[in-house]
Design a protein around this motif. Structure first.
Motif, mmCIF file in Angstrom:
data_model
loop_
_atom_site.group_PDB
_atom_site.id
_atom_site.type_symbol
_atom_site.label_atom_id
_atom_site.label_comp_id
_atom_site.label_asym_id
_atom_site.label_seq_id
_atom_site.Cartn_x
_atom_site.Cartn_y
_atom_site.Cartn_z
ATOM 1 N N ALA A 1 0.821 -1.212 0.000
ATOM 2 C CA ALA A 1 0.000 0.000 0.000
ATOM 3 C C ALA A 1 0.853 1.258 0.000
ATOM 4 O O ALA A 1 0.380 2.338 -0.354
ATOM 5 C CB ALA A 1 -0.916 -0.008 1.230
ATOM 6 N N ASP B 1 -0.412 -14.153 2.708
ATOM 7 C CA ASP B 1 -1.761 -14.546 3.104
ATOM 8 C C ASP B 1 -2.547 -15.113 1.915
ATOM 9 O O ASP B 1 -3.152 -16.175 2.004
ATOM 10 C CB ASP B 1 -2.510 -13.342 3.693
ATOM 11 N N SER C 1 6.957 -11.136 4.670
ATOM 12 C CA SER C 1 7.736 -11.306 5.907
ATOM 13 C C SER C 1 6.849 -11.671 7.090
ATOM 14 O O SER C 1 5.771 -12.257 6.923
ATOM 15 C CB SER C 1 8.607 -10.073 6.154
ATOM 16 N N GLN C 2 7.301 -11.366 8.307
ATOM 17 C CA GLN C 2 6.609 -11.817 9.518
ATOM 18 C C GLN C 2 5.508 -10.863 9.961
ATOM 19 O O GLN C 2 4.880 -11.089 10.981
ATOM 20 C CB GLN C 2 7.623 -11.948 10.664
ATOM 21 N N GLY C 3 5.309 -9.767 9.250
ATOM 22 C CA GLY C 3 4.380 -8.739 9.719
ATOM 23 C C GLY C 3 2.928 -9.206 9.712
ATOM 24 O O GLY C 3 2.601 -10.306 9.257
ATOM 25 N N ALA C 4 2.060 -8.340 10.227
ATOM 26 C CA ALA C 4 0.645 -8.675 10.310
ATOM 27 C C ALA C 4 -0.076 -8.476 8.978
ATOM 28 O O ALA C 4 -1.131 -9.042 8.754
ATOM 29 C CB ALA C 4 -0.012 -7.816 11.378
ATOM 30 N N TYR C 5 0.508 -7.639 8.084
ATOM 31 C CA TYR C 5 -0.149 -7.314 6.810
ATOM 32 C C TYR C 5 0.682 -7.855 5.664
ATOM 33 O O TYR C 5 1.296 -7.104 4.936
ATOM 34 C CB TYR C 5 -0.289 -5.801 6.639
ATOM 35 N N GLU C 6 0.731 -9.142 5.547
ATOM 36 C CA GLU C 6 1.594 -9.726 4.516
ATOM 37 C C GLU C 6 0.711 -10.336 3.455
ATOM 38 O O GLU C 6 0.426 -11.523 3.438
ATOM 39 C CB GLU C 6 2.546 -10.743 5.143
ATOM 40 N N SER D 1 19.041 -3.522 4.103
ATOM 41 C CA SER D 1 18.380 -3.820 2.842
ATOM 42 C C SER D 1 17.687 -2.587 2.273
ATOM 43 O O SER D 1 17.052 -2.664 1.236
ATOM 44 C CB SER D 1 17.381 -4.959 3.024
ATOM 45 N N ASN E 1 11.855 -5.133 0.266
ATOM 46 C CA ASN E 1 12.962 -4.180 0.289
ATOM 47 C C ASN E 1 13.726 -4.293 -1.010
ATOM 48 O O ASN E 1 14.058 -5.396 -1.453
ATOM 49 C CB ASN E 1 13.911 -4.492 1.453
#
Lengths: 397, 397
Positions: free
Chosen positions: B189, B265, B256-261, B364, B301
């Motif tokens: 986004a 998903d 990655s490990q984030g909540a908005y991947e 990165s 990145n």
């Protein structure tokens, strides 16, 4: 008295010098081209202070002794209007997201009591690893490049990494050296098109294919590819069209001592000059302008035409697009070489370990044999014999 | 437990192996590509016995003692139905023209009593230089290549000289390795388009530009370049379009490990696998198929995405188009290098004479700094310290 290759090359290079022209293009079209002006960053990179990891934005001083912090916000990548962090709190933050004012460190999620994120669930509180250093995992604004700094200097070849650097700083268009538009015209009543049947007395036109590919490899853009017979009116029409659409016209054929030399006959009256150059292959050469457009006329034998392109035009085209001259070097001969006096020889050569040896004979009709060559072996005009092990200059093919 | 880079690279290469596909193209489109099959000559070169010089076709035996020969014919290039030469006569002949039956030598005009040709005037008679050798200046049919002989072998890069050889033997179409059609999809986004204004929290999309250029350089053909935000429905639509038009889809971001991947998903539910690879930059990686099309998911990145392409996809694309792997080598370090344990480091490096040194840090986000790099310095997973002078493997950029 034949002109030396160096003299003729200088004349052709002077003729082609005006081909160098700048243009502004988008990044996609700029790939593989050479910058004509420095690119300066329109925006700093990073444009704002942001998180290097997924985790929690904190004040490092708040995390001592495993203190528990309330999670009061979450900051996704692309977030705007991020509220400042109140002392004693933390904000869940994603890689690349703006670090809130007040926060001075990011703690990766795997080094906190939360362990890992699950989508849609904001943990109410968090405690962090023992040692959180101020500044950790925070990328400061401008730490890669500042606005206005040079991102890629003029003269650089635009590789993927350099194009990425332009894009990252907001630069969407760059000034590059333009690709000269080139017309390739094969002349000769005897020419047949590859893939079509060969009538008696005909030969397949290899020059259209060879020169078109060589032009592209040297940075030019082929805009016209034409064949014409030995009828002067046809040739004039084809050349007028080519000169109108191209920055440079290359012809092959019709320039030697024969009685039916249409290029020489037609162009000689129009101010193009012809001379015998003391080189082999490729002795008879022409150069000048036709309808105001630079024109270089090569002999029609496909080996002669290709060698002529390499030694006369390739570097001039490369210079116009900002590239250095094609590589030349010195190699030792693997075998002795005899050479006729008075003409500089450009023998087709293959590497033989660290040495080089000629392949095929001197004949300008050995176009298939030439395809096995890596280099042209340059035997100076006044040299008639070279021994095994003697060093020769070579032009890379 | 993180996967090693070598393991993940093997999985990606297996996924991309089906990209290798043959196609038949014309010579112009074949330039710079690799032959998938031998090219055999359709016609011999020369196709017929012909003159190497402008001059006179004679019987060598008739020329002894400066004998005068009647000039009974003229043979231009492209002539058909050439009459046989009667003893005691000569035929004016142009370079490349068929040598008449009965004639066994060509005498260059400048070595005869005629001296030079003038257009339209056929000299009535001619006498020749003292020594005329049978076969001189006559190119025998097939002396360069015979019909059916291999002109350029499979696996060859189609350079101008090789294309010329194909054309000269009548071959107008060749079988080459096809360029895989590749879609490049940037996700996030926060992405802004270079050249447009940057809103707060946004970053310019460098990956679209970088990956598109890198794909082309590795032999692929870009067919889709798209950006999508973090809305799963948008991503699915963009990917469905990309998968329908391309042989390979490359995504960046959202893994990655984030909540908005979003990539992870959406694609995780569709059979694409995600893993953490023990490499830096570029740890989180995905690979699999989407709607039947191979898909490789890189981190967002720009340094990570570019390094991922180089070490995971570049050689697979090159293999698909018949090219050897991109150059790798070993260089000595100009400075000591420290490296965190457990992750293979791919540091951006610049040549320093014959040595190499890292440029910029491990971050990165240093996409502009990366543009100064010549190579990636490969520090093995288990190495934590290297001394000045130690040799390291490098990947050319």
């Amino acid at each position: 008295m034949a002109t030396t290759l160096d003299e003729h090359r200088a004349d052709v290079e002077a003729l082609l010098a005006p081909l160098a022209r700048r243009e502004v293009t988008g990044l996609a079209e700029a790939a593989g081209r050479v910058l004509a002006a420095d690119v300066a960053a329109l925006a700093p990179v990073p444009a704002f202070r942001n998180a290097q990891m997924d985790g929690f934005a904190v004040r490092a001083a708040d995390t001592a002794d495993g203190a528990t912090l309330r999670v009061v916000a979450e900051v996704p990548a692309g977030a705007r209007d991020v509220a400042a962090l109140v002392p004693g709190t933390a904000a869940r933050i994603m890689t690349g997201a703006p670090v809130p004012d007040g926060a001075d460190a990011v703690v990766p999620v795997e080094r906190t009591s939360v362990g890992a994120f699950s989508a849609g669930v904001r943990p109410p509180e968090v405690s962090c690893e023992p040692t959180v250093e101020p500044g950790q995992h925070v990328r400061e604004a401008g730490s890669d490049v500042g606005a206005g700094d040079v991102v890629v200097p003029a003269g650089s070849l635009l590789t993927p990494t350099r194009l990425a650097a332009c894009a990252a700083t907001g630069v969407g268009r760059v000034e590059v050296w333009a690709r000269p538009h080139v017309a390739v015209v094969s002349t000769g009543a005897e020419l047949a098109v590859p893939g079509e049947p060969l009538a008696p007395g005909q030969v397949y036109d290899a020059n259209a294919t060879a020169l078109a590919a060589a032009v592209a490899l040297a940075g030019g853009e082929l805009v016209v590819q034409a064949r014409t017979g030995d009828e002067p009116g046809d040739l004039e029409r084809v050349l007028a069209d080519a000169a109108g659409r191209a920055d440079l016209v290359l012809t092959s054929g019709g320039v030697s001592q024969g009685a039916y030399e249409v290029v020489k006959d037609v162009l000689g009256e129009r101010g193009v000059r012809f001379r015998s150059v003391a080189m082999q292959p490729g002795g008879p050469q022409g150069w000048g302008t036709f309808a105001g457009t630079p024109l270089v006329a090569f002999p029609g034998n496909p080996v002669s035409a290709q060698v002529s392109f390499v030694v006369l035009v390739r570097d001039a085209l490369r210079r116009a697009v900002g590239l250095p001259p094609a590589p030349r070097g010195r190699l030792a001969l693997a075998v002795p070489v005899a050479s006729p006096p008075g003409r500089r020889q450009l023998l087709r050569g293959v590497r033989d370990g660290a040495r080089v040896r000629p392949v095929g004979g001197a004949g300008s009709h050995l176009v298939v044999t030439m395809a096995r060559a890596d280099v042209l072996i340059d035997v100076p005009q006044d040299v008639t014999a070279l021994a095994e092990g003697d060093e020769v200059e070579v032009w890379e093919l």
